[in-house]
Design an enzyme around this catalytic site. Structure first.
Site, mmCIF file in Angstrom:
data_model
loop_
_atom_site.group_PDB
_atom_site.id
_atom_site.type_symbol
_atom_site.label_atom_id
_atom_site.label_comp_id
_atom_site.label_asym_id
_atom_site.label_seq_id
_atom_site.Cartn_x
_atom_site.Cartn_y
_atom_site.Cartn_z
ATOM 1 N N THR A 17 0.833 -1.220 0.000
ATOM 2 C CA THR A 17 0.000 0.000 0.000
ATOM 3 C C THR A 17 0.867 1.268 0.000
ATOM 4 O O THR A 17 0.345 2.359 -0.217
ATOM 5 C CB THR A 17 -0.978 0.051 1.202
ATOM 6 O OG1 THR A 17 -0.231 -0.123 2.405
ATOM 7 C CG2 THR A 17 -2.052 -1.005 1.101
ATOM 8 N N GLY A 18 2.139 1.149 0.257
ATOM 9 C CA GLY A 18 3.042 2.309 0.240
ATOM 10 C C GLY A 18 3.460 2.639 -1.187
ATOM 11 O O GLY A 18 3.122 1.921 -2.125
ATOM 12 N N ASP B 80 8.983 -7.804 2.177
ATOM 13 C CA ASP B 80 7.737 -8.072 2.899
ATOM 14 C C ASP B 80 8.137 -8.666 4.255
ATOM 15 O O ASP B 80 8.739 -9.741 4.318
ATOM 16 C CB ASP B 80 6.932 -9.085 2.057
ATOM 17 C CG ASP B 80 5.681 -9.558 2.765
ATOM 18 O OD1 ASP B 80 5.500 -9.251 3.961
ATOM 19 O OD2 ASP B 80 4.881 -10.248 2.107
ATOM 20 N N TYR C 33 -7.935 -6.256 10.574
ATOM 21 C CA TYR C 33 -7.095 -5.155 11.044
ATOM 22 C C TYR C 33 -7.141 -5.066 12.576
ATOM 23 O O TYR C 33 -6.104 -5.075 13.239
ATOM 24 C CB TYR C 33 -7.592 -3.851 10.423
ATOM 25 C CG TYR C 33 -6.722 -2.648 10.710
ATOM 26 C CD1 TYR C 33 -5.406 -2.583 10.231
ATOM 27 C CD2 TYR C 33 -7.203 -1.563 11.440
ATOM 28 C CE1 TYR C 33 -4.614 -1.465 10.486
ATOM 29 C CE2 TYR C 33 -6.412 -0.452 11.686
ATOM 30 C CZ TYR C 33 -5.115 -0.406 11.207
ATOM 31 O OH TYR C 33 -4.332 0.696 11.455
ATOM 32 N N TYR D 225 6.839 -10.423 24.296
ATOM 33 C CA TYR D 225 8.280 -10.372 23.959
ATOM 34 C C TYR D 225 9.007 -9.504 24.974
ATOM 35 O O TYR D 225 10.114 -9.810 25.402
ATOM 36 C CB TYR D 225 8.498 -9.794 22.548
ATOM 37 C CG TYR D 225 8.766 -10.842 21.503
ATOM 38 C CD1 TYR D 225 7.742 -11.661 21.060
ATOM 39 C CD2 TYR D 225 10.037 -11.012 20.964
ATOM 40 C CE1 TYR D 225 7.983 -12.631 20.082
ATOM 41 C CE2 TYR D 225 10.282 -11.984 19.991
ATOM 42 C CZ TYR D 225 9.247 -12.781 19.556
ATOM 43 O OH TYR D 225 9.491 -13.732 18.604
ATOM 44 N N THR E 78 -5.502 9.955 11.355
ATOM 45 C CA THR E 78 -4.441 10.905 11.024
ATOM 46 C C THR E 78 -4.613 11.310 9.561
ATOM 47 O O THR E 78 -5.063 10.502 8.752
ATOM 48 C CB THR E 78 -3.071 10.229 11.261
ATOM 49 O OG1 THR E 78 -3.047 9.781 12.625
ATOM 50 C CG2 THR E 78 -1.907 11.172 11.033
ATOM 51 N N ARG F 221 -10.232 6.495 2.583
ATOM 52 C CA ARG F 221 -10.495 7.137 3.867
ATOM 53 C C ARG F 221 -11.217 8.460 3.658
ATOM 54 O O ARG F 221 -11.173 9.057 2.585
ATOM 55 C CB ARG F 221 -9.208 7.302 4.668
ATOM 56 C CG ARG F 221 -8.896 5.982 5.368
ATOM 57 C CD ARG F 221 -7.671 6.054 6.189
ATOM 58 N NE ARG F 221 -6.498 5.924 5.359
ATOM 59 C CZ ARG F 221 -5.309 5.598 5.845
ATOM 60 N NH1 ARG F 221 -5.163 5.359 7.121
ATOM 61 N NH2 ARG F 221 -4.275 5.505 5.037
HETATM 62 N N1 UDP Z 1 -16.820 7.805 5.429
HETATM 63 C C1 UDP Z 1 -17.796 8.476 4.706
HETATM 64 N N2 UDP Z 1 -17.562 8.676 3.379
HETATM 65 C C2 UDP Z 1 -16.441 8.278 2.743
HETATM 66 C C3 UDP Z 1 -15.440 7.604 3.487
HETATM 67 C C4 UDP Z 1 -15.676 7.377 4.833
HETATM 68 O O1 UDP Z 1 -18.842 8.874 5.250
HETATM 69 O O2 UDP Z 1 -16.329 8.526 1.532
HETATM 70 C C5 UDP Z 1 -17.033 7.610 6.881
HETATM 71 C C6 UDP Z 1 -16.843 6.170 7.357
HETATM 72 O O3 UDP Z 1 -18.033 5.429 7.223
HETATM 73 C C7 UDP Z 1 -16.445 6.398 8.799
HETATM 74 C C8 UDP Z 1 -15.677 7.710 8.780
HETATM 75 O O4 UDP Z 1 -16.059 8.350 7.573
HETATM 76 O O5 UDP Z 1 -17.594 6.554 9.613
HETATM 77 C C9 UDP Z 1 -14.170 7.541 8.814
HETATM 78 O O6 UDP Z 1 -13.827 6.593 7.833
HETATM 79 P P1 UDP Z 1 -12.337 6.240 7.435
HETATM 80 O O7 UDP Z 1 -12.417 5.176 6.399
HETATM 81 O O8 UDP Z 1 -11.585 7.473 7.106
HETATM 82 O O9 UDP Z 1 -11.651 5.689 8.746
HETATM 83 P P2 UDP Z 1 -12.108 4.822 10.004
HETATM 84 O O10 UDP Z 1 -12.033 5.772 11.124
HETATM 85 O O11 UDP Z 1 -13.514 4.307 9.818
HETATM 86 O O12 UDP Z 1 -11.113 3.725 10.060
#
Ligand code: UDP
Length: 322
Positions: A35-36, A56, A149, A163, A179, A190
């Site tokens: 993913t990087g 990896d 995750y 450990y 973040t 995100r």
């Molecule tokens: N979210 C949203 N629209 C988007 C992407 C995310 O409403 O296009 C919402 C998602 O359902 C969650 C929040 O934004 O409630 C944060 O989502 P993100 O995937 O950034 O991170 P999370 O904190 O859930 O790991």
């Protein structure tokens, strides 16, 4: 000082490498690029104190074959971290937290290095305690779509802790809350990159659910300061929460991004993904007491910097993904 950063080509990892280099460290970045991205490291790829190993970490790194002499610290950040990423590659995600963390812990034992584990607010799951303190055990669905995750990171916390006991290894655990900042991938799914790229393209902003779920967003520079403060703090293993305790609903975030970009986007409501946490806000009293950690970048300033980045550097990514 020589240090290893796994996941150094990722979003937080690349900012961490950059800061360490500025502080005069020799940095060995280990990343599989699952993913990087190499482009994240462009600003410092030519730095003579920077070394890149494509690897990896679910496979051991052999110190005999590599120039690891003098490594005193390992930052273990390697792991997919965006919900759409880790749900696409759940087994890799579980395995990097399990075998990957074990391999890096074994290396720390061999090298006599301090070990810092990047954990997550996801260990609290869909929390029943608000804000979340480190003493809270969490509310995680161990079979749900986020479990690769959440449970991977919970296992990693246990592995690191054991450990530490078995090998008297100096370890540290930081629980990283949401973040944001430059170098997030435009389409990593995100919320902040999604909303910014949608607003900049004049496309509808996709809110999942009613938008009243909350998150607290920390600018990446503040997060890196917290991670570094933790690594140098003596006699403190954590776990410690790192994040910005200002809390926003996702709806208010959408409105803020529309306002800051001047977008004409409408809001498009979509289904809320399963097990999406309803609230999230770190209690950072422990970090503030022990590490003097205090986020400095105001949300609006951080968002403006991130929007500027997506307008400039992110443009290529947006074009590519179309
Ligand atoms: N979210 C949203 N629209 C988007 C992407 C995310 O409403 O296009 C919402 C998602 O359902 C969650 C929040 O934004 O409630 C944060 O989502 P993100 O995937 O950034 O991170 P999370 O904190 O859930 O790991």
């Amino acid at each position: 000082m020589k240090t290893i950063v796994t996941g150094g080509a990722g979003f937080i990892g690349s900012h961490l490498c950059e800061r360490l280099l500025k502080l005069g460290y020799e940095v060995i970045c280990v990343d599989s690029y699952i993913t990087g991205a190499r482009s994240n490291m462009e600003p410092f790829l030519d730095n003579p104190n920077f070394q890149l190993i494509e690897h990896d970490i679910t496979q051991p790194l052999l110190p005999e074959e590599l120039d690891f002499k003098g490594v005193k610290e390992i930052f273990n950040l390697a792991c997919p971290a965006s919900p759409i990423d880790y749900q696409k590659i759940p087994l890799e995600t579980l395995w990097v937290s399990a075998a990957g963390t074990k391999n890096m812990l074994d290396l720390a034992v061999k090298l006599g290095a301090k070990f810092l584990q990047a954990s997550t607010s996801e260990v609290y799951g869909d929390p029943l305690e608000h804000p979340q303190r480190e003493s809270y055990w969490g509310n995680v669905n161990c079979l749900g779509p986020r479990s690769c995750y959440d449970e991977g990171k919970r296992f990693a916390e246990s592995l690191v802790t054991n450990y530490s006991h078995e090998y008297s290894l100096p370890t540290k655990i930081v629980r990283i809350f949401n973040t944001y900042g430059p170098r997030m991938r435009a389409h990593d799914g995100r919320v902040i990159p999604n909303f910014i790229t949608q607003a900049l393209a004049g496309e509808p902003i996709t809110i999942y659910g009613d938008g009243y779920q909350t998150r607290s967003f920390c600018y990446v520079d503040d997060m890196v300061s917290g991670i570094l403060a933790m690594m140098v703090k003596r006699d403190f293993k954590g776990p410690v929460n790192l994040g910005n305790p200002e809390e926003y609903s996702i709806k208010s975030l959408a409105e803020k991004i529309v306002e800051l970009t001047g977008a004409k986007s409408k809001i498009d409501y979509k289904d809320l993904p399963q097990d999406d946490p309803k609230v999230r806000r770190p209690d950072i009293s422990l970090a503030s007491e022990r590490l003097e950690f205090e986020p400095k970048v105001k949300f609006e300033d951080g968002l403006k910097r991130t929007i500027e980045w997506f307008e400039a550097d992110g443009r290529e990514q947006r074009a590519e993904s179309r």
